[in-house]
Write a protein that holds these residues in place. Sequence first.
Motif, PDB file in Angstrom:
ATOM      1  N   GLY A  13       7.849  16.944 -25.907  1.00 22.77           N
ATOM      2  CA  GLY A  13       8.142  17.401 -24.484  1.00 22.77           C
ATOM      3  C   GLY A  13       8.197  16.223 -23.454  1.00 22.77           C
ATOM      4  O   GLY A  13       9.052  16.287 -22.617  1.00 22.77           O
ATOM      5  N   ARG A  14       7.415  15.336 -23.642  1.00 25.69           N
ATOM      6  CA  ARG A  14       7.434  14.202 -22.708  1.00 25.69           C
ATOM      7  C   ARG A  14       8.953  13.219 -22.947  1.00 25.69           C
ATOM      8  O   ARG A  14       9.466  12.954 -21.944  1.00 25.69           O
ATOM      9  N   ARG A  15       9.069  13.119 -24.151  1.00 21.73           N
ATOM     10  CA  ARG A  15      10.290  12.407 -24.470  1.00 21.73           C
ATOM     11  C   ARG A  15      11.440  13.163 -23.939  1.00 21.73           C
ATOM     12  O   ARG A  15      12.523  12.454 -23.397  1.00 21.73           O
ATOM     13  N   GLN A  16      11.569  14.455 -24.151  1.00 20.30           N
ATOM     14  CA  GLN A  16      12.613  15.276 -23.554  1.00 20.30           C
ATOM     15  C   GLN A  16      12.698  15.244 -22.166  1.00 20.30           C
ATOM     16  O   GLN A  16      13.766  14.984 -21.671  1.00 20.30           O
ATOM     17  N   GLN A  20      15.917  13.604 -19.806  1.00 23.01           N
ATOM     18  CA  GLN A  20      16.549  14.296 -18.795  1.00 23.01           C
ATOM     19  C   GLN A  20      16.489  13.651 -17.284  1.00 23.01           C
ATOM     20  O   GLN A  20      17.568  13.812 -16.611  1.00 23.01           O
ATOM     21  N   SER A  21      15.114  12.920 -17.159  1.00 25.93           N
ATOM     22  CA  SER A  21      15.143  12.324 -15.958  1.00 25.93           C
ATOM     23  C   SER A  21      15.936  11.191 -15.901  1.00 25.93           C
ATOM     24  O   SER A  21      16.746  10.994 -14.713  1.00 25.93           O
ATOM     25  N   GLU A  22      16.049  10.458 -17.076  1.00 25.76           N
ATOM     26  CA  GLU A  22      17.175   9.186 -17.092  1.00 25.76           C
ATOM     27  C   GLU A  22      18.578   9.707 -16.734  1.00 25.76           C
ATOM     28  O   GLU A  22      19.318   9.018 -16.241  1.00 25.76           O
ATOM     29  N   GLN A  23      18.886  10.693 -17.455  1.00 26.85           N
ATOM     30  CA  GLN A  23      20.361  11.152 -17.281  1.00 26.85           C
ATOM     31  C   GLN A  23      20.564  11.790 -16.017  1.00 26.85           C
ATOM     32  O   GLN A  23      21.578  11.334 -15.479  1.00 26.85           O
ATOM     33  N   TYR A  63      13.326  11.673  -4.797  1.00 26.77           N
ATOM     34  CA  TYR A  63      12.514  11.875  -5.526  1.00 26.77           C
ATOM     35  C   TYR A  63      12.559  10.872  -6.777  1.00 26.77           C
ATOM     36  O   TYR A  63      11.690  10.102  -7.222  1.00 26.77           O
ATOM     37  N   HIS A  64      13.856  10.440  -7.197  1.00 30.40           N
ATOM     38  CA  HIS A  64      14.111   9.507  -8.233  1.00 30.40           C
ATOM     39  C   HIS A  64      14.171   8.108  -7.888  1.00 30.40           C
ATOM     40  O   HIS A  64      14.136   7.420  -8.617  1.00 30.40           O
ATOM     41  N   PHE A  65      14.805   7.990  -6.651  1.00 34.63           N
ATOM     42  CA  PHE A  65      14.792   6.542  -6.161  1.00 34.63           C
ATOM     43  C   PHE A  65      14.302   6.125  -4.840  1.00 34.63           C
ATOM     44  O   PHE A  65      13.987   4.856  -4.661  1.00 34.63           O
ATOM     45  N   GLY A  66      13.750   6.952  -3.973  1.00 33.19           N
ATOM     46  CA  GLY A  66      13.039   6.488  -2.812  1.00 33.19           C
ATOM     47  C   GLY A  66      14.077   6.383  -1.667  1.00 33.19           C
ATOM     48  O   GLY A  66      14.688   7.528  -1.205  1.00 33.19           O
ATOM     49  N   THR A  67      14.319   5.577  -1.022  1.00 29.38           N
ATOM     50  CA  THR A  67      15.021   5.517   0.219  1.00 29.38           C
ATOM     51  C   THR A  67      16.670   5.264  -0.030  1.00 29.38           C
ATOM     52  O   THR A  67      16.750   4.772  -1.451  1.00 29.38           O
ATOM     53  N   LYS A  68      17.523   5.396   0.757  1.00 32.38           N
ATOM     54  CA  LYS A  68      18.871   5.133   0.652  1.00 32.38           C
ATOM     55  C   LYS A  68      18.852   3.514   0.138  1.00 32.38           C
ATOM     56  O   LYS A  68      19.618   3.214  -0.793  1.00 32.38           O
ATOM     57  N   THR A  69      18.173   2.643   0.891  1.00 36.00           N
ATOM     58  CA  THR A  69      18.074   1.260   0.415  1.00 36.00           C
ATOM     59  C   THR A  69      17.784   0.993  -1.137  1.00 36.00           C
ATOM     60  O   THR A  69      18.462   0.235  -1.836  1.00 36.00           O
TER      61      THR A  69
END
Length: 216
Positions: A13-16, A20-23, A63-69
């Motif tokens: 489950g963690r791997r999946q 998904q997060s990387e995709q 969530y995935h990157f933080g700020t626009k910078t």
Amino acid sequence: MSPRADAAAGAGGRRQRTEQSEQTRTLMLAAAERLFAEHGVQAVSNRQIGEAAGQGNNAAVAYHFGTKTDLVRAIIRRHSVRTEQIRRRLLVAHSGSGDLRDWVACVVLPITEHLTALGHPSWYARFSAQLITEPGLLEVAAEEFQDATGLLAVMDGLQRCLPDLPEDVREERIHMAHTLLVHFCAQRERDPSPAWDAVAAGLIDAMVGLFIAPVT
């Protein structure tokens, strides 16, 4: 279910979730690069990026990157690894050269070869053009490249071929050459079938001419 089976299921489950997060990150990077290239970094919202990447959550980018910078940095890094690999290969071939044309090629070819590999359509050149026209973004890019040893070595080799140019003129012409490289590639990237080999040859000719032009 046995403890071992529970552990295996949990790991699966963690791997999946990781995949998904990387995709999702990859989709958002591609969407952001395209939108930034087309409209400018400041004109594009996180919501627009999320929608273009198929994400219904308006907070997905943050969530995935933080700020626009941080997102801009991630796009730069996405391409800098490959361009640095090409640059290092060229350095092996030209490390002992005293020919200005060889060193100009070391500046141009990492960009045009990478654009060739990206295929069509691509957005990298137009995204790069956004970086050099916005002072704040240019500073971000400079920070990202400050430890790029291949790039630093190329610039050292280039400057060694220009001993007769006054320092201020040399710096100005390096800036001119960089502007020409980025904006000409951005222009050609719009073509349906950009001929990057021909673009590279023309740029190398023009940039060598720029560096050896007389100082008045």
